[in-house]
Design a protein around this motif. Sequence first.
Motif, short mmCIF file in Angstrom:
data_model
loop_
_atom_site.label_atom_id
_atom_site.label_comp_id
_atom_site.label_asym_id
_atom_site.label_seq_id
_atom_site.Cartn_x
_atom_site.Cartn_y
_atom_site.Cartn_z
N SER A 102 32.52 31.01 43.01
CA SER A 102 31.33 30.18 43.16
C SER A 102 30.74 29.95 41.77
O SER A 102 31.00 30.73 40.85
N SER A 120 31.07 36.36 41.94
CA SER A 120 30.65 35.08 42.51
C SER A 120 29.63 35.35 43.61
O SER A 120 29.73 36.35 44.33
N ALA A 131 28.36 33.94 47.03
CA ALA A 131 28.71 32.99 48.10
C ALA A 131 27.45 32.35 48.66
O ALA A 131 26.51 33.05 49.04
N THR A 152 30.13 28.66 51.60
CA THR A 152 31.26 29.58 51.38
C THR A 152 31.32 30.63 52.49
O THR A 152 32.40 30.98 52.97
#
Length: 470
Positions: free
Chosen positions: A14, A33, A35, A39
Amino acid sequence: MKATHIIGTSRPESTEKIEVANAYDLEHVATLSVADSETVSEAVEAASAAYREPFPTHERVSSLYSAADRVEAHAEEIALLLAREGSKTISEAQREPVRAAEILRMSAEVARTMSGQTLPFDARPGSESRVGYFVRRPLGVIACILPFNDPVALVAHKAGPALAAGNSVVMKPDPASSLSVLRMCEVMLEGEIPAGRLNVVTGGAATGQALVKHPDVRMISFTGGQKTGEKVSSLSGIKRLSLEMGSNSPVIVMPDARMEQAVQAISDGAFAQAGQNCLGVQRVFVHTSVYESFREAFVSKAGSLKAGHSMDSTVDVCQMIKRSEADRVKSHIDAAVQAGARVLTGGHQKDAVIEPTVMENVQTSASISCEEIYGPVVALYRFENLEEAVGRANDVDVGLHGAVFTESLRDAFYVIEHLEVGGVMVNDSTDYRLDTMPFGGTKNSGVGREGVQYAAEEMSETKVVCFNLG
Ligand code: NAD
């Protein structure tokens, strides 16, 4: 190690990131990352798609055995990640993947033996012509929300029973211990678990919220703090919930206790993982006739423990998960001292490290007496009789495990009968758990039970079949 989400066969990143550092030396450990809800939806869709594919019992069994073998083969690598990013000494971390592999094998055994039952439909007059049974069916997609402590064992405690019962899983680890969870799940997926049956999204509270609220999630298996558990319950909508939360575990030491054993067990139970343990000993009630001798031995034991960096193999009590957590624990110690408590050993903070701390004269209303401190701090209290000790031990709104040290059957049974907890340990600290036993708390410590067989039951539902042969 590159940290990406695990969604089916893809490994997306992300744009939003969280930087994670070791709390002791501030060494950079991971860029995670975060989310977003899109996602999270992709992960839930991947889990739903995998769930629609057949997953017969023999495949569940072999997937779990192969996952266990892979985890064992990568145990050292996972342990190093855990000690670097989290809050466990290296020797504590080395035990966790070994335990996780065992839990996965126990889950394989549960998968093989999980079954329904025939039902006596002729129990009701007029129903004699009916025969039938119930089976256990999986629920679908299970969201597993993990705390920072014991992340590797908890992946096994949640994914193992979920897969054994035939579900798909989306994991959301805590940012402070996501690397070890990602590596553990990646290694499990290198075995025979079908892609999409086990997914991981990383991120913080917002990622967790998106997962909890997702309409295609059928159950939330949450382990974490009480406030977060309350939030999860209020956001989830109509979903099955399992909540494993914290406590401030009491231990009662009777005059006939084997003192050496009690001192060792209580010290291990209080100071392991720098006290960041849902089962950690926090409140010790000691009979007045042995109070002074217990105090002397316990303070000497706690004072002999070495505090320092998690990667130093000679260290007994490592840094807490974050500097801010150490600040929080220190403020509880200081508040108790201001209200009249005495520090018998420890009490000092150096950055993210809190020395193993033993206190006495802690007021009943002090946070150390009634909240979960979640740090290496123990309060000693003197009592005159067992009824009084149990009453004071129960005078909190949580109850995970409790313990008593005694040679008297009568006293042990009094505690077993009256202590308001999910588990009573006799001649052991509260920090004992067999991974197959039903595990969970009363009051605000939790809802539901883990322990592979019990978790697999909670992660499945019955379906009744009835034939009318009349
Ligand atoms: P926490 O409650 O801060 O976080 C737990 C998880 O919830 C994390 O993954 C976090 O990102 C996520 N989260 C935070 N806000 C959320 C939200 N609004 N919606 C969905 N998810 C959200 O807990 P922690 O500090 O990581 O762990 C410590 C706590 O966990 C202690 O209270 C400890 O006793 C408890 N714990 C209990 C057990 C048990 O089995 N009973 C085991 C380990 C830890």
